[in-house]
Design a protein around this motif. Structure first.
Motif, PDB file in Angstrom:
ATOM      1  N   ASN A   1       0.863  -1.181   0.000  1.00  0.00           N
ATOM      2  CA  ASN A   1       0.000   0.000   0.000  1.00  0.00           C
ATOM      3  C   ASN A   1       0.895   1.225   0.000  1.00  0.00           C
ATOM      4  OD1 ASN A   1      -2.661  -1.511   0.679  1.00  0.00           O
ATOM      5  ND2 ASN A   1      -1.253  -2.158   2.290  1.00  0.00           N
TER       6      ASN A   1
ATOM      7  N   TYR B   1       1.784   5.019  -0.032  1.00  0.00           N
ATOM      8  CA  TYR B   1       1.244   6.314   0.393  1.00  0.00           C
ATOM      9  C   TYR B   1       2.359   7.348   0.305  1.00  0.00           C
ATOM     10  CZ  TYR B   1      -2.724   4.098   2.945  1.00  0.00           C
ATOM     11  OH  TYR B   1      -3.848   3.397   3.319  1.00  0.00           O
TER      12      TYR B   1
ATOM     13  N   LEU C   1      -0.781   9.593   4.293  1.00  0.00           N
ATOM     14  CA  LEU C   1      -0.859   8.775   5.506  1.00  0.00           C
ATOM     15  C   LEU C   1      -1.311   9.629   6.688  1.00  0.00           C
ATOM     16  CD1 LEU C   1      -0.405   6.103   6.992  1.00  0.00           C
ATOM     17  CD2 LEU C   1       2.026   6.720   7.205  1.00  0.00           C
TER      18      LEU C   1
ATOM     19  N   THR D   1      -4.953  10.084   6.523  1.00  0.00           N
ATOM     20  CA  THR D   1      -5.658   8.826   6.783  1.00  0.00           C
ATOM     21  C   THR D   1      -5.647   8.472   8.263  1.00  0.00           C
ATOM     22  OG1 THR D   1      -4.918   8.062   4.604  1.00  0.00           O
ATOM     23  CG2 THR D   1      -5.806   6.399   6.091  1.00  0.00           C
TER      24      THR D   1
ATOM     25  N   VAL E   1       2.942   1.203   3.318  1.00  0.00           N
ATOM     26  CA  VAL E   1       2.266   0.938   4.595  1.00  0.00           C
ATOM     27  C   VAL E   1       1.755  -0.497   4.535  1.00  0.00           C
ATOM     28  CG1 VAL E   1       0.473   1.696   6.184  1.00  0.00           C
ATOM     29  CG2 VAL E   1       1.656   3.372   4.751  1.00  0.00           C
TER      30      VAL E   1
ATOM     31  N   PRO F   1      -2.236  -1.027   7.035  1.00  0.00           N
ATOM     32  CA  PRO F   1      -3.012   0.202   7.302  1.00  0.00           C
ATOM     33  C   PRO F   1      -4.075   0.022   8.380  1.00  0.00           C
ATOM     34  CG  PRO F   1      -2.832  -0.188   4.928  1.00  0.00           C
ATOM     35  CD  PRO F   1      -2.291  -1.403   5.612  1.00  0.00           C
ATOM     36  N   GLN F   2      -4.793  -1.108   8.339  1.00  0.00           N
ATOM     37  CA  GLN F   2      -5.856  -1.314   9.326  1.00  0.00           C
ATOM     38  C   GLN F   2      -5.296  -1.440  10.736  1.00  0.00           C
ATOM     39  OE1 GLN F   2      -9.185  -1.044   8.622  1.00  0.00           O
ATOM     40  NE2 GLN F   2      -9.307  -0.955  10.854  1.00  0.00           N
TER      41      GLN F   2
ATOM     42  N   LYS G   1      -4.628   2.056  12.033  1.00  0.00           N
ATOM     43  CA  LYS G   1      -5.883   2.722  12.415  1.00  0.00           C
ATOM     44  C   LYS G   1      -6.342   2.227  13.781  1.00  0.00           C
ATOM     45  CE  LYS G   1      -7.381   3.369   7.617  1.00  0.00           C
ATOM     46  NZ  LYS G   1      -8.264   2.898   6.530  1.00  0.00           N
TER      47      LYS G   1
END
Length: 489
Positions: free
Chosen positions: A156, A158, A163, A166, A198, A201-202, A205
């Motif tokens: 991913n 970015y 980022l 996000t 990245v 990502p999840q 988060k």
């Protein structure tokens, strides 16, 4: 190493570390006060994580490293990923098997006792370490499990500014700058336009939601515990024996490794090219290197011959590309030529000055040295000839991004090991990278489907194996699944 000196200094080197603002441990600082005292208002998670990476070569919560771009393997790029936990696996936190419960109990006990050995009262240590372990258990729950960490899911790209938009709870530009930028290397300057991969990502988060919902003292206690945990075995024997009690539960270890053995291993693994040079000078026979190179060519030929004549499930177009990739695999045997160059080795090591009376300080020097080893590659093009193993290592490896096999000298059944590594270029992960080491779909859909069917057959087979004494079935053997399906009828 002077073991008498190690006993005399005892915990002092670690306690000195705990006076640095980034490394103050709340549970210890409450009791010791003064320069050990932790304050939520003065504490910065960003600075602590960055300095752990810089000074201790340790990634906690966030792993930042530099390696080839999976889709453009000639260039290095910054990657951000989830980091490991205290215990070996995610399942040790989220399952209630007898072994997982024993591991967690042993870990909590070690966390408490280590804090007490460094000056914390037992009652406070127990209360605060229980919260720190509960935080780590929540961390385990948000980690992306191995089976979901496919090459495609983890790629991913970015910019840092994207980022930041996000996941705005963390200063990503500030963190990357704190780790990557170097006064001696202006090329490593970082802006908000810097591209990064990245890989989870999840996870990020969920991580910052978890941090925002947790008392900063608990986060600091956990993060600082990880620094101390990584350095316990560089202290005096009372710390070594306490760690052994923990290791008996988690690994089955029954005795301490002799200090001389630990020191030799540490030097070998830290100063890989210098120790590799000594090994090559003393033990390496050049004719064996040529013999191995010939053996690898024989294995390559046999693999291609089998692919052409015996494989009945791969379509011709994919098979032709697979043969091209097998031809392109770069074999590395024994050692890289540059370790014979004194000037190169001395330039690499010139910043290190060891002191035989300061074991802890020597370790910290090498950790700072190691922490820079991958970052230094940023802005440089990837040399396919670069080595990532020590000549003293008797093992074999396959690298997807550079499509290369490395083999240090071995006198055993080396052919099967070489064949094993070659097939990694065509297994469930390696097959996703082309002959140049780029993440690229070069298999036809029909070949992928056939591959997956044969893979599932092997998984089902392993899942049916039962370990009678433990009352357990063998877990999915996906982690290192080889392409036995090349031969599978």
């Amino acid at each position: 190493q002077n073991e008498t000196m190690l006993e005399q200094v005892d915990a002092k080197p670690m306690l000195k570390t705990l006076t640095q603002p980034e490394f103050r441990w709340p549970v210890v600082g409450d009791e010791l006060g003064g320069s050990y005292q932790w304050s939520a208002g003065q504490w910065s998670l960003l600075r602590t994580l960055a300095e752990m990476r810089n000074q201790h070569s340790k990634s906690v919560l966030i792993r930042l490293y530099v390696s080839p771009d999976d889709k453009n393997s000639s260039y290095y790029i910054i990657k951000l990923d989830q980091a490991s936990l205290s215990l070996p696996s995610r399942e040790d936190y989220i399952t209630n098997t007898s072994s997982a419960l024993a591991y967690r109990a042993a870990l909590l006990s070690l966390m408490v006792d280590t804090a007490v050995m460094l000056g914390a009262p037992h009652k406070a240590a127990l209360a605060q370490m229980e919260k720190a372990l509960a935080f780590e258990t929540k961390l385990a729950q948000i980690l992306i499990p191995y089976e979901n960490r496919t090459s495609e899911n983890m790629y991913n790209k970015y910019t840092l500014s994207r980022l930041q938009r996000t996941i705005p709870q963390f200063d990503w530009l500030g963190f990357v700058r704190a780790v990557v930028e170097s006064k001696t290397d202006p090329a490593r300057s970082i802006s908000s336009a810097e591209p990064v991969i990245v890989r989870a990502p999840q996870y990020f988060k969920d991580l910052f939601k978890l941090i925002d919902a947790t008392d900063p003292r608990t986060v600091a206690n956990y993060v600082q515990w990880r620094t101390v945990f990584s350095r316990i075995t560089t202290l005096s024997r009372r710390f070594l024996y306490r760690y052994l009690d923990y290791a008996q539960v988690t690994t089955g270890a029954t005795s301490l490794t002799p200090r001389w053995d630990k020191c030799v291993n540490y030097v070998e693994n830290s100063l890989v090219y210098a120790t590799g040079r000594l090994f090559v000078n003393t033990y390496f026979q050049e004719d064996k290197k040529h013999m191995m190179e010939e053996l690898i060519e024989g294995v390559r030929w046999a693999f291609i011959d089998m692919l052409e004549k015996e494989n009945d499930w791969m379509d011709q177009q994919t098979k032709t590309r697979a043969i091209d990739k097998a031809h392109a695999v770069l074999a590395k045997v024994g050692y890289p030529e540059f370790i014979l160059n004194d000037t190169y080795l001395n330039e690499d090591l010139k910043q290190l000055e060891f002191n035989e009376t300061d074991y802890y300080g020597n370790v910290m020097q090498t950790l700072r040295f190691i922490a820079q080893s991958d970052l230094a590659w940023l802005r440089k093009s990837v040399p396919r000839t670069e080595w990532f193993t020590n000549p003293t290592t008797v093992n074999a490896f396959y690298s997807s991004s550079t499509n290369q096999i490395s083999k240090s000298l071995s006198y055993g059944a080396i052919g099967v090991i070489v064949g094993h590594e070659l097939t990694h270029g065509f297994d469930n992960n390696g097959r996703k990278y082309d002959k140049n080491g780029n993440l690229d779909q070069w298999w036809s859909n029909s070949s992928v489907t056939a591959f997956n069917e044969k893979t599932q057959c092997m998984i089902d087979q392993y899942n049916r194996y039962h370990w009678k004494e433990a009352g357990l079935n063998v877990r999915n053997q996906i982690l290192n699944l080889l392409t036995s399906q090349w031969l599978n009828k």
